[in-house]
Structures are given as structure tokens and as C-alpha cells.
Design a protein around this motif. Structure first.
Motif, PDB file in Angstrom:
ATOM      1  N   TYR A   1       1.019  -1.283  -0.001  1.00  0.00           N
ATOM      2  CA  TYR A   1       0.154   0.006   0.034  1.00  0.00           C
ATOM      3  C   TYR A   1       0.881   1.321   0.152  1.00  0.00           C
ATOM      4  O   TYR A   1       0.462   2.436  -0.498  1.00  0.00           O
ATOM      5  N   VAL A   2       2.177   1.317   0.594  1.00  0.00           N
ATOM      6  CA  VAL A   2       2.786   2.539   0.731  1.00  0.00           C
ATOM      7  C   VAL A   2       4.358   2.078   0.091  1.00  0.00           C
ATOM      8  O   VAL A   2       4.984   1.103   0.369  1.00  0.00           O
TER       9      VAL A   2
ATOM     10  N   ASP B   1      -1.407   4.052   5.646  1.00  0.00           N
ATOM     11  CA  ASP B   1      -0.429   5.320   5.478  1.00  0.00           C
ATOM     12  C   ASP B   1       0.616   5.128   6.471  1.00  0.00           C
ATOM     13  O   ASP B   1       0.440   4.733   7.504  1.00  0.00           O
ATOM     14  N   THR B   2       1.716   5.817   6.081  1.00  0.00           N
ATOM     15  CA  THR B   2       2.885   6.025   6.861  1.00  0.00           C
ATOM     16  C   THR B   2       3.453   7.405   6.491  1.00  0.00           C
ATOM     17  O   THR B   2       3.240   7.972   5.742  1.00  0.00           O
TER      18      THR B   2
ATOM     19  N   VAL C   1       5.215   7.139  12.037  1.00  0.00           N
ATOM     20  CA  VAL C   1       3.718   6.814  12.283  1.00  0.00           C
ATOM     21  C   VAL C   1       2.966   6.019  11.396  1.00  0.00           C
ATOM     22  O   VAL C   1       3.320   6.140   9.993  1.00  0.00           O
ATOM     23  N   TYR C   2       2.272   5.259  11.419  1.00  0.00           N
ATOM     24  CA  TYR C   2       1.573   4.425  10.756  1.00  0.00           C
ATOM     25  C   TYR C   2       0.036   4.250  11.208  1.00  0.00           C
ATOM     26  O   TYR C   2      -0.297   4.328  12.207  1.00  0.00           O
TER      27      TYR C   2
ATOM     28  N   PHE D   1      -7.292   7.165   6.855  1.00  0.00           N
ATOM     29  CA  PHE D   1      -6.892   6.895   5.761  1.00  0.00           C
ATOM     30  C   PHE D   1      -5.476   7.607   5.313  1.00  0.00           C
ATOM     31  O   PHE D   1      -4.660   6.860   4.328  1.00  0.00           O
ATOM     32  N   SER D   2      -5.251   8.611   5.791  1.00  0.00           N
ATOM     33  CA  SER D   2      -3.991   9.446   5.576  1.00  0.00           C
ATOM     34  C   SER D   2      -3.554  10.168   6.752  1.00  0.00           C
ATOM     35  O   SER D   2      -4.232  10.651   7.503  1.00  0.00           O
ATOM     36  N   VAL D   3      -2.254   9.910   6.898  1.00  0.00           N
ATOM     37  CA  VAL D   3      -1.284  10.508   8.059  1.00  0.00           C
ATOM     38  C   VAL D   3      -0.464  11.471   7.377  1.00  0.00           C
ATOM     39  O   VAL D   3       0.430  10.980   6.533  1.00  0.00           O
TER      40      VAL D   3
END
Length: 467
Positions: A114-115, A160-161, A171-172, A217-219
Motif C-alpha cells: 500500500y505504501v 498510510d505512513t 507513524v502508521y 486513511f491518511s497521516v
């Protein structure tokens, strides 16, 4: 009788021709309107894509496309103030070296990837997989694994990370209100939550207005590393103060899932958000009045999957489920959401292809500067980015795609300058990352593959110069 048939046939043919001509006119109109870019973005981008005036004089050339060989020769005789290449010259040369050679496999996992993101200095590559697994590679030492992290408090997948500016902490997030915070600089290569490393839980649900579970979903880390910005499926934006260990801000930002968030620049005052309500919004933390939005940008016909800021507090791009990538200028934003979503069907991007007849529909109140088409945004929140400042002057936009490719577009002309086709990996490319200094690009796909692309030959400008 025969005459009646011929008249009917002629009528049908005329109608068909009219429809075809209308479609052609619409496409031509779209192409003309698509790339009438703001003069400033055109000027800024092209400045960093052309040799400096001093180098042009040294090579006695008035051409925009000076070959790399001539630029190197000119550098030797250029008597400029600093000597050597200017930033514009470096960007011009490196911007021609597109990372199209590959793919070269870095890793292969058994679950969806995913990332895949480079650190700001390019020394690390962070990847994340559905199987509770985050893997960090040391780019400068043959892509060896620097850290294996087994995630905790995970639901469905790592969504996300984000790496802190000092590159010490990661962070994840997942489909949970818990975002985990881990020190990646610890001695242990394998990081098992609270066994070999502490994975500190940042609980985004600990807010006076939140009484239920949600997913993130997003960080994004702020530029000073003191805050974490998040977008969630409870239609909200959150800011977590790491030092105070609490949520410092919650905005009920949209009317559907907030799939993507980004800081506009290093000040962290302005926030961009994109949602399944098809709107891009701008938030100014200095003048929030009961959560009032600073501005709204309309143009996508379906939900937004990713936003990337140009870093200047003004321009950003967004990927949409309507199969378009758009460039925006916040000076064109409006103050209301009255002109919001216009849908032509109940199509769901998770299950079927986008209807062919809808691909060139245009929002009647489209405020975007330009629209880029060719890639496919299906099944997952496929991401898009500006190319690096140092090596390309942010001349390009690149994006993953459902068809197992990475697409690279020229910001100014809108031309598709490269298509990286990972033929051995017939799976959606969800994320991709261009190295900040070298012509190297990494992508990850839903078959668990992480692959890199590198510069592998002459640029088309140099080939034209030789010919």
C-alpha cells in the motif's frame, strides 16, 4: 421504397456524423482548455526546465533544448559568479533523465503493498503491506533492510505512513482511530510492538466530540515534527499534538470519507483535504471560526483519492475516481459548497471500470488549472505527486495506476512523457516515489511487489539535438 430506405439511412448517417463531430469538438475544446495554465506556474516550471542565461551565452545557443553534451561543454567555459551549473542548469539536465529503465525488483511480499515512500533525503525507503508489515530499506547500502516493523492495533491494512522530519520516528495508520508512533532509530532490526520496540498509541478518538470508532486513511507529520495530521472515514480532519499527547483539533470537514490530507507548506498553517464528496478544501488554522472552511475547489466528478502540495502554499494536485488528475491554484477557490457533486451514474470504483461515455464529461463549475488523463484510478486510493524540486524543478507529475503502470505527465504541456509498465506485475500500482536527488523511482503494487526504475538512456531532447 428504396428511396425511403436511402433517406432513412442518410438521416442516420448524418446523425452519427454529428455525434462524432460533437465528440471531437468536445475533446478538442477540452484539450485547449486543459493546458491554459496560470502564467506563474508556467513561468516557474519552465525556468527550472531550461538552461540558465549564462550557460546559453557560453554555448552561443538560443535554443531551449540544448543537449546535455553542449551544456557540459559550456560549463567548462562558463565564467559565471559561482561557476559550474546553476540550480536551473542542474534541474534542466537531471529533468531529462527520466527513470524509465526497469523494473528492478527490490522485494516481494505475500500481501498487497500500500505504501512506498522515500525519506526527504532519499537515504531510506519506507514500504507498508496489508499483512501488518512495514519494511524500511537503506537505499545507500544496496537497498538492504534497515528495519522490519510488525504493526499493532491494525484493522484491514496499513493505510498510510509518515516519517518525522528528523527521520527518527515513524507513524502508521489503519482502519482504526489508533495511529502508532515508533522509533526507527533503535538498535533492533526487527521491531515487534512492545516487545523489541515501544509502539506508542496515539488515540485520535480521545476527543470530546468523538464517541465512536473510525478508520484513518491518511497521516502526515508537520514540518516541525510536533503534530500529526489525519483524514478519516468519519468525514473529519484531525490534528494530534504529540507533546501534549492529545487531539488538538477536529474539523467536520466533508460530507463523506476524507481520503487524503496534506500541509500546504512548511508553516503548517494551511491544510488541504480531499474527500469522496468530490471536493478539495482549504483550511487556514490561523482563522478557523467554528470550523469554517477557507475555500472550496470544485471540478472532480467523483471522489478524490490523493492530494499532493507543490510546497509553495498555492498549488496542489489531486487524483480522482473520475479518472482524472487535476492541478489547482487556491487563489481560484470559492467560499461555498453549493456547486458540489454532479454525478452521472451510481458507479462504484471498487467493482467495475469507469463508464467510457463519462470519461470526457466536465464539471460545469470546474475551477482547476489543468486536467491530465491516461491512467486508471480504480479499486484503491491511488496516489499522485509532483516530481522532485532539485532534480526536475517539479516539471512533472507522476501517478500510479490500476493497469500496473506509473504515468509521468509534463505539468505545462500535459503530455504523457513516460509510462512505466511493470509487465511482470499485473496488479494495481497504489503508490510510487521519485528519489529527491537521483533519477530513480520506486513503485509498489497489489501483488506485493516493490520495484525500482532508473535512468536508462538518452532523453528525447538529446536525441532530437543529435538528429
Amino acid at each position: 421504397m428504396q428511396m425511403g430506405y436511402n433517406i432513412s439511412k442518410l438521416t442516420i448517417d448524418n446523425e452519427t456524423n454529428k455525434q462524432a463531430q460533437a465528440s471531437q469538438n468536445q475533446a478538442s475544446y477540452m484539450d485547449q482548455e486543459m493546458f491554459q495554465l496560470d502564467n506563474e506556474i508556467f513561468h516557474t516550471t519552465m525556468l527550472r526546465s531550461r538552461p540558465s542565461e549564462g550557460l546559453c551565452k557560453a554555448t552561443r545557443s538560443k535554443k531551449n533544448n540544448i543537449s546535455t553534451f553542449r551544456m557540459l561543454s559550456g560549463r567548462e567555459i562558463y565564467s559565471g559568479k559561482h561557476g559550474g551549473f546553476s540550480k536551473a542548469d542542474s534541474s534542466c539536465v537531471l529533468g531529462r533523465c527520466l527513470p524509465v529503465g526497469g523494473p528492478h525488483i527490490i522485494d516481494k511480499q505475500s500481501t498487497r503493498a500500500y505504501v512506498s515512500r522515500f525519506s526527504d533525503d532519499g537515504s531510506l525507503l519506507i514500504t507498508a503491506f496489508q499483512g501488518s508489515h512495514i519494511r524500511i530499506y537503506d537505499v545507500e547500502h544496496d537497498w538492504k533492510v534497515h528495519k522490519d516493523i510488525i504493526a499493532r492495533s491494525m484493522r484491514w491494512t496499513i493505510t498510510d505512513t509518515s516519517l518525522s522530519p528528523d527521520q527518527r520516528f515513524l507513524v502508521y495508520s489503519s482502519m482504526s482511530p489508533i495511529v502508532n508512533f515508533v522509533n526507527i532509530g533503535s538498535a533492533a532490526r526487527e521491531s515487534h510492538a512492545n516487545i523489541t520496540d515501544i509502539h506508542e498509541a496515539l488515540d485520535f478518538s480521545m476527543h470530546e466530540d468523538v464517541v465512536y470508532a473510525f478508520g484513518i486513511f491518511s497521516v502526515k507529520f508537520s514540518s516541525d515534527g510536533r503534530e500529526v495530521l489525519a483524514g478519516s472515514n468519519d468525514d473529519s480532519i484531525y490534528v494530534y499534538d504529540i507533546h501534549a499527547n492529545k487531539v488538538s483539533l477536529r474539523l467536520e470537514a466533508h460530507t463523506a470519507d476524507v481520503n487524503t490530507v496534506a500541509f500546504a507548506d512548511e508553516t503548517s498553517h494551511l491544510i488541504f483535504s480531499g474527500s469522496d464528496d468530490s471536493l478539495c478544501k482549504v483550511w487556514d488554522r490561523r482563522c478557523l471560526n467554528q470550523g469554517q472552511v477557507a475555500g472550496v475547489l470544485t471540478g472532480h466528478l467523483e471522489g478524490i483519492t490523493c492530494i499532493d502540495s507543490r510546497g509553495d502554499g498555492r498549488y496542489f494536485i489531486s487524483n480522482g475516481k473520475d479518472q482524472t488528475l487535476k492541478l489547482w491554484d487556491i487563489r481560484k477557490m470559492s467560499s461555498t459548497t453549493d456547486r458540489s457533486r454532479i454525478r452521472y451514474s451510481n458507479w462504484d470504483y471498487r467493482y467495475t471500470q469507469y463508464p467510457q461515455q463519462h470519461k470526457f464529461h466536465r464539471h460545469p463549475y470546474d475551477q482547476s488549472l489543468a486536467t491530465y488523463r491516461g491512467h486508471a484510478v480504480l479499486r484503491t486510493l491511488i496516489r499522485c505527486y509532483f516530481s522532485p524540486e532539485y532534480s526536475t524543478g517539479k516539471r512533472y507529475i507522476y501517478t500510479g495506476s490500476h493497469d500496473s503502470c506509473v504515468y509521468i505527465y509534463d505539468v505545462v504541456t500535459g503530455a504523457q512523457v513516460a509510462k512505466l509498465d511493470c509487465e511482470t506485475s499485473p496488479a494495481a500500482v497504489r503508490d510510487c516515489s521519485w528519489h529527491p536527488y537521483y533519477p530513480t523511482l520506486v513503485n509498489c503494487s497489489w501483488d506485493g511487489l516493490v520495484a525500482r526504475w532508473e535512468f536508462g538512456g538518452n532523453s528525447y531532447e538529446d536525441e532530437m539535438e543529435v538528429n
